[in-house]
Design a protein around this motif. Structure first.
Motif, PDB file in Angstrom:
ATOM      1  N   LEU A  36       0.827  -1.204   0.000  1.00 11.14           N
ATOM      2  CA  LEU A  36       0.000   0.000   0.000  1.00 11.14           C
ATOM      3  C   LEU A  36       0.865   1.258   0.000  1.00 11.14           C
ATOM      4  O   LEU A  36       0.581   2.237  -0.703  1.00 11.14           O
ATOM      5  CB  LEU A  36      -0.928  -0.015   1.222  1.00 11.14           C
ATOM      6  CG  LEU A  36      -1.919   1.140   1.324  1.00 11.14           C
ATOM      7  CD1 LEU A  36      -2.853   1.143   0.127  1.00 11.14           C
ATOM      8  CD2 LEU A  36      -2.739   1.039   2.608  1.00 11.14           C
ATOM      9  N   ILE A  93       2.156   1.924  -3.433  1.00  9.51           N
ATOM     10  CA  ILE A  93       1.095   2.461  -4.299  1.00  9.51           C
ATOM     11  C   ILE A  93       0.918   3.957  -4.045  1.00  9.51           C
ATOM     12  O   ILE A  93       0.826   4.755  -4.976  1.00  9.51           O
ATOM     13  CB  ILE A  93      -0.230   1.710  -4.050  1.00  9.51           C
ATOM     14  CG1 ILE A  93      -0.116   0.275  -4.566  1.00  9.51           C
ATOM     15  CG2 ILE A  93      -1.390   2.433  -4.712  1.00  9.51           C
ATOM     16  CD1 ILE A  93      -1.300  -0.597  -4.215  1.00  9.51           C
ATOM     17  N   HIS A  94       0.896   4.322  -2.764  1.00 11.23           N
ATOM     18  CA  HIS A  94       0.696   5.733  -2.439  1.00 11.23           C
ATOM     19  C   HIS A  94       1.867   6.581  -2.888  1.00 11.23           C
ATOM     20  O   HIS A  94       1.697   7.705  -3.342  1.00 11.23           O
ATOM     21  CB  HIS A  94       0.446   5.907  -0.935  1.00 11.23           C
ATOM     22  CG  HIS A  94      -1.004   5.824  -0.591  1.00 11.23           C
ATOM     23  ND1 HIS A  94      -1.838   6.900  -0.705  1.00 11.23           N
ATOM     24  CD2 HIS A  94      -1.763   4.797  -0.212  1.00 11.23           C
ATOM     25  CE1 HIS A  94      -3.061   6.519  -0.380  1.00 11.23           C
ATOM     26  NE2 HIS A  94      -3.036   5.255  -0.080  1.00 11.23           N
ATOM     27  N   HIS A 133       1.564   7.091  -6.489  1.00 16.44           N
ATOM     28  CA  HIS A 133       0.488   8.036  -6.762  1.00 16.44           C
ATOM     29  C   HIS A 133       0.952   9.470  -6.535  1.00 16.44           C
ATOM     30  O   HIS A 133       0.646  10.370  -7.311  1.00 16.44           O
ATOM     31  CB  HIS A 133      -0.705   7.727  -5.864  1.00 16.44           C
ATOM     32  CG  HIS A 133      -1.904   8.533  -6.189  1.00 16.44           C
ATOM     33  ND1 HIS A 133      -2.841   8.118  -7.099  1.00 16.44           N
ATOM     34  CD2 HIS A 133      -2.294   9.755  -5.772  1.00 16.44           C
ATOM     35  CE1 HIS A 133      -3.756   9.046  -7.213  1.00 16.44           C
ATOM     36  NE2 HIS A 133      -3.460  10.055  -6.419  1.00 16.44           N
TER      37      HIS A 133
END
Lengths: 281, 112
Positions: B91, B94-95, B98
């Protein structure tokens, strides 16, 4: 310590001292259980509460639903579906209770509601709206703790600030219970269905959810995702550990997670505007 | 890529995403990505009730908006307790990806 817990439980169960759900919700519930009730009848019940009507129309017209213009309650009910309106009615009363309390927590809850909805849709789960409502409710226990145990709440927040506790650890330390359990009690005292109360009670402990583990898993993951985004304020800033059982239950993988994070980040801009607008109104 | 309320969109910006009527991908497509915005186009979008557009780069800095480094620091702080966990590490990545994507085009880099 144990005294504190049973005392709190007694307070929760004593409905007189609690924020209650408006009568409209109960009427709606009984009407929707009745096969013979028409949408018009239900719309009439909703219309009797002007604030609720305004909120429903506002929600129905919000960009997240993407309908063009909805101007009557019965249209909103037909377009959104009765269950959705029921969820909306419930969540707007929750909003009322939470709004007075803390904007940060309201934003967190709204964010988790949006995230749960997106995740449930992406996984093509049934009853997305119910999942979103459960997600919106998941931290209601924190509101109760703050209303009923103001002193204890200060102590809890101090522990979080000074010792870097998770809010849940601090609650256990001070109250010998936590917001998830308190939320579960509250949901029971409101006679909410299991599919709402279980995710509220077990969103930090997915294993304990037996009948609605999928919904609980979605709420848990959505909570983690919103904490990871840093949207709103739920008391502490630490991202909780993703529970393996939730991951396995939903059969998640990196790709799904990455897509959902992208969608959420995109939506959160709108949510922020929406919550500012709601609070301003 | 940055998502802006239409009010903040200016001529000269380039769309990073298709624009749809009613701000929903189920609506009628109005304008494709990579289109250069002009005042006339913005006025037309306004008439069509478009509320926000995604543009390339990160052209608008609001007061109080955090810089990339600040955002990165905050992200690290949120994950400090659980980054060792393999699922949380996914996670986190992913952040981070992003975050980099949302700042893309900063400092003159305009390509997607």
């Amino acid at each position: 310590m144990d005294d504190k817990r049973s005392e709190l439980k007694k307070i929760i169960m004593d409905t007189k001292t609690l924020p209650t759900l408006p009568g409209v919700i109960n009427k709606l519930n009984s009407l929707s259980d009745n096969d013979k009730a028409s949408v018009q009848e239900m719309a009439k019940v909703v219309t009797s509460d002007q604030v609720l009507s305004a909120r429903i129309l506002r929600l129905a017209n919000s960009p997240s639903y993407g309908f063009y213009r909805v101007s009557t309650i019965s249209n909103a009910m037909i377009l959104l579906g009765v269950n959705v309106v029921k969820s909306l009615a419930l969540s707007s009363s929750i909003f009322e209770i939470m709004e007075k309390n803390s904007v940060g927590l309201w934003e967190h809850s709204l964010g988790v509601g949006v995230a749960a909805n997106l995740l449930a849709r992406r996984l093509k789960l049934p009853e997305c709206e119910e999942i979103a409502t459960a997600a919106l409710l998941h931290d209601i226990g924190k509101v109760i703790v703050s209303i009923k145990c103001n002193e204890a709440e200060k102590e809890i927040l101090k522990l979080v600030r000074d010792r870097g506790f998770y809010i849940r650890e601090a609650e256990r330390e001070v109250l010998d219970t936590d917001h998830a359990e308190v939320g579960g009690w509250l949901a029971k005292s409101w006679f909410l269905p299991d599919k709402l109360s279980e995710p509220v009670a077990f969103h930090h402990d997915v294993v304990k959810s037996e009948n609605h583990r999928i919904k609980t898993s979605v709420v848990h993951i959505a909570d983690v995702l919103i904490k990871a985004s840093g949207f709103g304020n739920s008391g502490d800033c630490h991202v909780p550990k993703i529970q393996q059982v939730a991951w396995d239950t939903l059969k998640l993988n990196e790709q799904v997670l990455s897509d959902v994070v992208d969608e959420i980040e995109d939506k959160l801009v709108e949510v922020k505007n929406f919550s500012l607008e709601m609070i301003g109104s | 890529m940055q998502k802006l309320p239409l009010m903040q969109a200016k001529a000269g910006m380039v769309l990073a995403r298709d624009v749809f009527r009613g701000n929903s991908p189920t609506g009628m497509p109005i304008c494709g990505k990579d289109t250069l915005l002009t005042d006339a186009l913005i006025a037309r979008l306004e008439n069509m009730d478009v509320q926000s557009v995604s543009v390339q780069g990160h052209p608008v800095w609001e007061e109080g908006e955090l810089s990339y480094d600040d955002l990165q620091r905050e992200l690290d702080r949120r994950f400090e307790k659980t980054i060792q966990d393999p699922l949380n590490a996914i996670l986190y990545d992913i952040h981070k990806a992003h975050l980099i994507k949302s700042m893309e085009g900063e400092g003159g880099r305009q390509e997607e």
